[in-house]
Scaffold this motif. Structure first.
Motif, short mmCIF file in Angstrom:
data_model
loop_
_atom_site.label_atom_id
_atom_site.label_comp_id
_atom_site.label_asym_id
_atom_site.label_seq_id
_atom_site.Cartn_x
_atom_site.Cartn_y
_atom_site.Cartn_z
N LEU A 1 0.85 -1.10 -0.01
CA LEU A 1 -0.16 0.14 -0.03
C LEU A 1 0.86 1.28 0.06
CD1 LEU A 1 -2.96 0.99 0.37
CD2 LEU A 1 -2.72 1.23 2.78
N SER A 2 0.67 2.11 -1.01
CA SER A 2 1.49 3.46 -1.20
C SER A 2 0.97 4.24 0.11
CB SER A 2 1.46 4.05 -2.63
OG SER A 2 0.00 4.67 -2.67
N LEU A 3 1.77 5.26 0.43
CA LEU A 3 1.94 6.09 1.48
C LEU A 3 0.59 7.10 0.76
CD1 LEU A 3 2.23 7.39 4.08
CD2 LEU A 3 3.94 8.92 3.19
N GLU A 4 0.55 7.43 -0.40
CA GLU A 4 -0.39 8.22 -0.97
C GLU A 4 -1.86 7.76 -1.01
OE1 GLU A 4 2.40 7.41 -2.61
OE2 GLU A 4 3.39 9.39 -2.42
N GLU A 5 -2.09 6.28 -1.06
CA GLU A 5 -3.24 5.36 -0.97
C GLU A 5 -3.70 5.58 0.46
OE1 GLU A 5 -3.41 1.73 -3.92
OE2 GLU A 5 -1.74 2.08 -2.89
N PHE A 6 -2.84 5.42 1.34
CA PHE A 6 -3.10 5.50 2.97
C PHE A 6 -3.66 6.86 3.28
CE2 PHE A 6 -1.68 6.96 7.09
CZ PHE A 6 -2.26 6.09 7.98
N ASP A 7 -3.12 7.76 2.87
CA ASP A 7 -3.31 9.17 3.11
C ASP A 7 -4.58 9.57 2.60
OD1 ASP A 7 -0.90 9.87 4.36
OD2 ASP A 7 0.01 10.80 2.89
N ARG A 8 -4.90 9.10 1.32
CA ARG A 8 -6.32 9.35 0.75
C ARG A 8 -7.27 8.40 1.44
NH1 ARG A 8 -8.93 11.68 -3.00
NH2 ARG A 8 -10.66 10.78 -3.95
N MET A 9 -7.12 7.49 1.99
CA MET A 9 -8.16 6.51 2.55
C MET A 9 -8.32 7.50 4.12
SD MET A 9 -8.06 2.53 2.33
CE MET A 9 -6.31 2.43 2.44
N VAL A 10 -7.16 7.84 4.87
CA VAL A 10 -7.50 8.68 6.09
C VAL A 10 -8.20 9.91 5.72
CG1 VAL A 10 -6.53 9.79 7.82
CG2 VAL A 10 -5.50 7.28 6.86
N ALA A 11 -7.76 10.74 4.75
CA ALA A 11 -8.39 11.93 4.22
C ALA A 11 -9.82 11.61 3.92
CB ALA A 11 -7.81 12.58 2.97
N VAL A 12 -10.44 10.44 3.27
CA VAL A 12 -11.69 10.48 2.96
C VAL A 12 -12.47 9.70 4.20
CG1 VAL A 12 -13.50 9.29 1.17
CG2 VAL A 12 -11.42 10.28 0.39
N ASN A 13 -11.90 8.79 4.74
CA ASN A 13 -12.85 8.10 5.74
C ASN A 13 -12.74 8.66 7.01
OD1 ASN A 13 -13.06 6.37 3.25
ND2 ASN A 13 -11.92 4.64 4.20
N VAL A 14 -11.91 9.47 7.21
CA VAL A 14 -11.63 10.03 8.68
C VAL A 14 -11.78 11.64 8.75
CG1 VAL A 14 -10.32 10.17 10.78
CG2 VAL A 14 -10.43 7.91 9.45
N ARG A 15 -10.82 12.28 8.19
CA ARG A 15 -10.55 13.75 8.13
C ARG A 15 -11.98 14.25 7.47
NH1 ARG A 15 -6.08 16.69 4.75
NH2 ARG A 15 -7.64 16.01 3.32
N ALA A 16 -12.44 13.87 6.43
CA ALA A 16 -13.64 14.26 5.92
C ALA A 16 -14.82 14.42 6.90
CB ALA A 16 -13.96 13.78 4.56
#
Length: 169
Positions: free
Chosen positions: A108-123
Motif C-alpha cells: 500500500l502506497s503512502l498516497e493511498e494510505f493518506d487518501r483513505m484517511v482523508a476521505v474516511n476520517v478527516r472528511a
C-alpha cells in the motif's frame, strides 16, 4: 407530492456525503421519501448523480448534487456551505463517503494510505465541524461505519480501511 406535515422529515434539509450511488444513494432516496430536501456529494460519478437528481426531483422536494472530493477539506466545507445556500440550512448530516484500497499492507502506497484517511476520517471531522454551525436543536449527525471496523474477514488487504472505520466508530 409536496412537503407534507405527515412525512417525518418534511421541512428538514439534509446533506449526504458520497450520495450518488450504493448505500449513499439509498440514504438519499429514503430521506427524500420521508420528505426531506437533500443535497448530496459525489466525487466522480456525475452521470449517476444526475440520474439520481432526475429520479427524485419528481417527488416535490429539492434534490441537489454537489461535486466534491471528500479528500479535499475545502471541497467538503464548500459542500456544506452550498447545501445551506441551496436548501436554506442543514438539519441532517450523513457522513457516508468512503473509499477502500484492497492492497496488502506491505504494498500500500503512502498516497493511498493518506487518501483513505482523508476521505474516511478527516472528511467526517471537516463536515461535522462545518455543519454544526448550522444544525439547530433536533438536528442529527450520522456517520456510516463498517463492520470491518471491528473485524476483518480476510487476512490481507483491508487493514488500513478497517483502521479508518474503527477511527470513526
Amino acid at each position: 407530492m409536496t412537503h407534507s406535515p405527515t412525512l417525518p422529515l418534511s421541512g428538514r434539509r439534509a446533506l449526504v456525503t458520497g450520495g450518488s450511488r450504493g448505500i449513499g444513494a439509498g440514504i438519499v432516496r429514503r430521506l427524500v421519501a420521508d420528505g426531506a430536501d437533500v443535497a448530496f456529494t459525489y466525487s466522480t460519478s456525475a452521470g449517476a448523480a444526475d440520474n439520481l437528481v432526475a429520479e427524485l426531483s419528481t417527488n416535490g422536494v429539492k434534490v441537489v448534487a454537489l461535486q466534491a472530493d471528500s479528500a479535499d477539506a475545502g471541497a467538503v466545507q464548500a459542500a456544506v456551505g452550498e447545501t445551506v445556500h441551496q436548501l436554506g440550512g442543514v438539519d441532517i448530516l450523513v457522513n457516508n463517503a468512503g473509499i477502500a484500497s484492497l492492497a496488502p499492507l506491505e504494498s500500500l502506497s503512502l498516497e493511498e494510505f493518506d487518501r483513505m484517511v482523508a476521505v474516511n476520517v478527516r472528511a467526517v471531522f471537516v463536515a461535522i465541524q462545518a455543519a454544526v454551525k448550522h444544525i439547530t436543536d433536533g438536528g442529527r449527525v450520522i456517520t456510516i461505519g463498517s463492520v470491518n471496523g471491528d473485524s476483518v474477514p480476510v487476512a490481507a488487504g483491508l487493514s488500513v480501511y478497517a483502521m479508518t472505520k474503527a477511527a470513526v466508530a
